[in-house]
Design a protein around this motif. Structure first.
Motif, PDB file in Angstrom:
ATOM      1  N   UNK A 173       2.902 -36.095 -85.934  1.00  0.00           N
ATOM      2  CA  UNK A 173       2.859 -35.214 -84.778  1.00  0.00           C
ATOM      3  C   UNK A 173       2.209 -35.974 -83.632  1.00  0.00           C
ATOM      4  N   UNK A 174       2.551 -35.582 -82.425  1.00  0.00           N
ATOM      5  CA  UNK A 174       1.854 -36.123 -81.266  1.00  0.00           C
ATOM      6  C   UNK A 174       1.267 -34.973 -80.465  1.00  0.00           C
ATOM      7  N   UNK A 175      -0.028 -34.977 -80.359  1.00  0.00           N
ATOM      8  CA  UNK A 175      -0.717 -33.967 -79.571  1.00  0.00           C
ATOM      9  C   UNK A 175      -0.905 -34.469 -78.140  1.00  0.00           C
ATOM     10  N   UNK A 205      -0.007 -40.023 -87.573  1.00  0.00           N
ATOM     11  CA  UNK A 205       0.972 -40.440 -88.570  1.00  0.00           C
ATOM     12  C   UNK A 205       0.405 -40.276 -89.972  1.00  0.00           C
ATOM     13  N   UNK A 206       1.312 -40.278 -90.934  1.00  0.00           N
ATOM     14  CA  UNK A 206       0.914 -40.168 -92.335  1.00  0.00           C
ATOM     15  C   UNK A 206      -0.078 -39.020 -92.546  1.00  0.00           C
ATOM     16  N   UNK A 207       0.290 -37.866 -92.037  1.00  0.00           N
ATOM     17  CA  UNK A 207      -0.611 -36.727 -92.101  1.00  0.00           C
ATOM     18  C   UNK A 207      -0.811 -36.249 -93.532  1.00  0.00           C
ATOM     19  N   UNK A 208      -2.014 -35.778 -93.795  1.00  0.00           N
ATOM     20  CA  UNK A 208      -2.402 -35.311 -95.114  1.00  0.00           C
ATOM     21  C   UNK A 208      -2.787 -33.831 -95.046  1.00  0.00           C
ATOM     22  N   UNK A 209      -2.731 -33.127 -96.154  1.00  0.00           N
ATOM     23  CA  UNK A 209      -3.136 -31.703 -96.131  1.00  0.00           C
ATOM     24  C   UNK A 209      -4.546 -31.502 -95.570  1.00  0.00           C
ATOM     25  N   UNK A 210      -5.426 -32.453 -95.803  1.00  0.00           N
ATOM     26  CA  UNK A 210      -6.800 -32.310 -95.296  1.00  0.00           C
ATOM     27  C   UNK A 210      -6.910 -32.495 -93.790  1.00  0.00           C
ATOM     28  N   UNK A 211      -5.812 -32.859 -93.149  1.00  0.00           N
ATOM     29  CA  UNK A 211      -5.784 -32.936 -91.687  1.00  0.00           C
ATOM     30  C   UNK A 211      -5.515 -31.568 -91.068  1.00  0.00           C
ATOM     31  N   UNK A 212      -5.221 -30.585 -91.894  1.00  0.00           N
ATOM     32  CA  UNK A 212      -4.991 -29.243 -91.390  1.00  0.00           C
ATOM     33  C   UNK A 212      -6.239 -28.742 -90.676  1.00  0.00           C
ATOM     34  N   UNK A 213      -6.063 -28.363 -89.406  1.00  0.00           N
ATOM     35  CA  UNK A 213      -7.203 -27.967 -88.587  1.00  0.00           C
ATOM     36  C   UNK A 213      -6.706 -27.515 -87.222  1.00  0.00           C
ATOM     37  N   UNK A 230       3.862 -29.485 -90.388  1.00  0.00           N
ATOM     38  CA  UNK A 230       4.499 -30.749 -90.752  1.00  0.00           C
ATOM     39  C   UNK A 230       4.251 -31.016 -92.236  1.00  0.00           C
ATOM     40  N   UNK A 231       5.185 -31.688 -92.867  1.00  0.00           N
ATOM     41  CA  UNK A 231       5.027 -32.030 -94.276  1.00  0.00           C
ATOM     42  C   UNK A 231       4.077 -33.207 -94.438  1.00  0.00           C
TER      43      UNK A 231
END
Length: 135
Positions: free
Chosen positions: A18-20, A89-97, A12-13
């Protein structure tokens, strides 16, 4: 046999959502505290102690969030579907995991302090779902 399965991850950009989902077999999720954890890139997937607790929904329906995700993530539960969701919501690159859901080993008392975020308080884990935030 108890099994937790996460789904819904993907690419996602930044700023996207996303919804997990965390579905279960062999147990009713509404009878247990369910936590969400994540493992940052570069860390050993099998090392449970390196997973960061980010959210939890308790048996009573209380919700908990880490400071890193508060205001952006929402945990919820659909008992009819035996599923726990994590709306991000409002995902950030540091949420990559890699994101994992887990069942607490003791759900008789409400979590206190930051206990909900401690990996050792959970005894069943899913296999994880990858979330990548980037362009």
């Amino acid at each position: 046999q108890v099994q937790l399965v996460e789904s819904g991850g993907g690419l996602v950009q930044p700023g996207g959502s996303l919804r997990l989902s965390c579905t279960a077999s062999g147990l009713s999720l509404d009878r247990h505290h369910i936590g969400w954890f994540r493992l940052a890139p570069g860390k050993e997937r099998e090392d449970v102690s390196r997973r960061e607790g980010i959210s939890c929904i308790s048996v009573t329906g209380n919700t908990y969030y880490s400071d890193a995700v508060k205001g952006r993530l929402t945990v919820s539960r659909d008992s009819a579907k035996n599923t726990v969701y994590l709306q991000m919501n409002n995902l950030k690159p540091e949420d990559t995991a890699i994101y994992f859901c887990a069942k607490a080993s003791n759900s008789l008392i409400e979590p206190f302090g930051k206990s909900w975020s401690r990996w050792h308080r959970y005894d069943q884990w899913g296999q994880g779902t990858q979330v990548t935030v980037g362009s």
